[in-house]
Design an enzyme around this catalytic site. Structure first.
Site, PDB file in Angstrom:
ATOM      1  N   LEU A 244      27.733 -17.074  -8.008  1.00 48.88           N
ATOM      2  CA  LEU A 244      29.004 -17.005  -8.737  1.00 48.88           C
ATOM      3  C   LEU A 244      29.592 -18.425  -8.724  1.00 48.88           C
ATOM      4  O   LEU A 244      30.485 -18.742  -7.942  1.00 48.88           O
ATOM      5  CB  LEU A 244      29.910 -15.998  -8.028  1.00 48.88           C
ATOM      6  N   HIS A 245      29.074 -19.257  -9.643  1.00 46.18           N
ATOM      7  CA  HIS A 245      29.374 -20.697  -9.588  1.00 46.18           C
ATOM      8  C   HIS A 245      30.861 -21.016  -9.756  1.00 46.18           C
ATOM      9  O   HIS A 245      31.498 -21.631  -8.901  1.00 46.18           O
ATOM     10  CB  HIS A 245      28.651 -21.430 -10.722  1.00 46.18           C
ATOM     11  N   ASP A 246      31.374 -20.667 -10.932  1.00 47.24           N
ATOM     12  CA  ASP A 246      32.653 -21.249 -11.354  1.00 47.24           C
ATOM     13  C   ASP A 246      33.867 -20.834 -10.517  1.00 47.24           C
ATOM     14  O   ASP A 246      34.785 -21.649 -10.327  1.00 47.24           O
ATOM     15  CB  ASP A 246      32.899 -20.926 -12.839  1.00 47.24           C
TER      16      ASP A 246
END
Ligand code: BDR
Ligand code: CA
Length: 315
Positions: A244-246
């Site tokens: 879940l990068h952002d």
């Protein structure tokens, strides 16, 4: 309460993980004053990112948020998109209605410039979670912006974790390396969430089921998005879930203690034959070049998911 709130602009290309970052900001009004969302071409073309940002706001019951469309292609290169990760719409995983809230008339770059000029210097933080085209264009068009930004907290790059779109480069930087080079070279305080960190924010089964079990529409929507894009990531990385990068950027604004990194020199490769878009991070401080970014290297993933789940429950 008012003084403690941090004014931010999220610059984004939603993207399921962008969507979760937006939701986390909307779920945190005590700490975050979201002045607007500026959209850029990236995961999918601009028309879809501008649509998706509004879909997400309406899902959160926030049709009042100002959403702007910005640059529809990188500064010097053709657009590269990532439908192979995010699906045809960019937000595949759950059917959501087309938005009724308006897209603002102003161009995203003009909104960024006008907002930074209207607010006291050093009071607005930029949170770019897509290619850096809008931000670099604002800096090029209005160089006085540089001295007015409080901080840039961005998702992009990779070093020890290497690339995800090429062997050397992370997607956001690869799509517009010239824009990234301008932003990293601008002299603005910079906090970078590279893949080294975001690949630890994994959507394991228990974490996804915790989202799904939340009351209301948001938890199940986040779980459905995760179900969609983790198929790709699990196959690619053999990992327990998808990164879940952002949302790591917004989580950093809320809980900087969840992240650790180093203030080092980071240069963007704009010419490499095999390494275009690489973030050359001087982690061991061997180059003698001046530090220009706090490049994160580790995170408390459990703390991050606890924060995210608690906040989503509030919306
Ligand atoms: C980044 O690329 C996009 O696909 C994601 O939304 C994230 O911003 C990860 O490399
Ligand atoms: Ca993104």
């Amino acid at each position: 309460m008012a003084e403690a709130r941090r004014k931010i602009i999220i610059d984004t290309d939603p993207g399921q993980d962008d969507a979760v970052a937006i939701l986390l900001a909307l779920a945190s009004p005590e700490e975050i004053d979201l002045l607007g969302i500026t959209c850029v071409a990236g995961n999918v073309p601009l028309a879809l990112t501008a649509r998706n940002a509004r879909v997400v706001c309406e899902l959160a019951g926030r049709g009042d948020v100002k959403v702007f469309a910005g640059c529809d292609r990188p500064l010097q290169r053709p657009l590269v998109t990532a439908e192979h990760v995010h699906g045809k719409t960019g937000l595949d995983g759950i059917d959501l209605p087309d938005p009724v809230m308006p897209l603002q008339d102003a161009h995203a770059v003009d909104f960024i410039i006008e907002t930074l000029r209207a607010e006291p210097p050093g009071s607005v933080t930029l949170v770019p979670i897509g290619p850096l085209t809008n931000i670099a264009t604002a800096f090029a068009r209005a160089p006085d912006m540089v001295g007015r930004v409080a901080e840039i907290v961005l998702m992009g790059g990779a070093y020890f974790e290497v690339g995800n779109i090429t062997p050397a480069a992370e997607f956001n930087i690869y799509v517009d390396p010239e824009a990234a080079a301008a932003v990293f070279g601008a002299g603005v305080p910079l906090v970078v969430m590279p893949l080294d960190v975001t690949h630890k924010a994994l959507t394991t089964r228990p974490r996804v089921e915790a989202f799904r079990a939340l009351p209301g529409r948001l938890g199940p929507a986040v779980a459905a998005w995760t179900d969609f894009f983790e198929r790709f990531d699990k196959e690619k990385y053999g990992s327990a879930g998808a990164p879940l990068h952002d949302p790591c950027t917004v989580a950093y604004l809320l809980r900087p203690d969840l992240f650790t990194g180093r203030h080092i020199n980071v240069e963007i490769e704009t010419e490499g034959r095999f390494t275009l878009g690489m973030t050359v991070a001087d982690w061991w401080r061997v180059s003698g070049r001046a530090p220009n970014a706090t490049f994160m290297g580790d995170m408390d993933a459990e703390g991050f998911f606890t924060l995210l789940t608690q906040r989503l429950a509030r919306l």
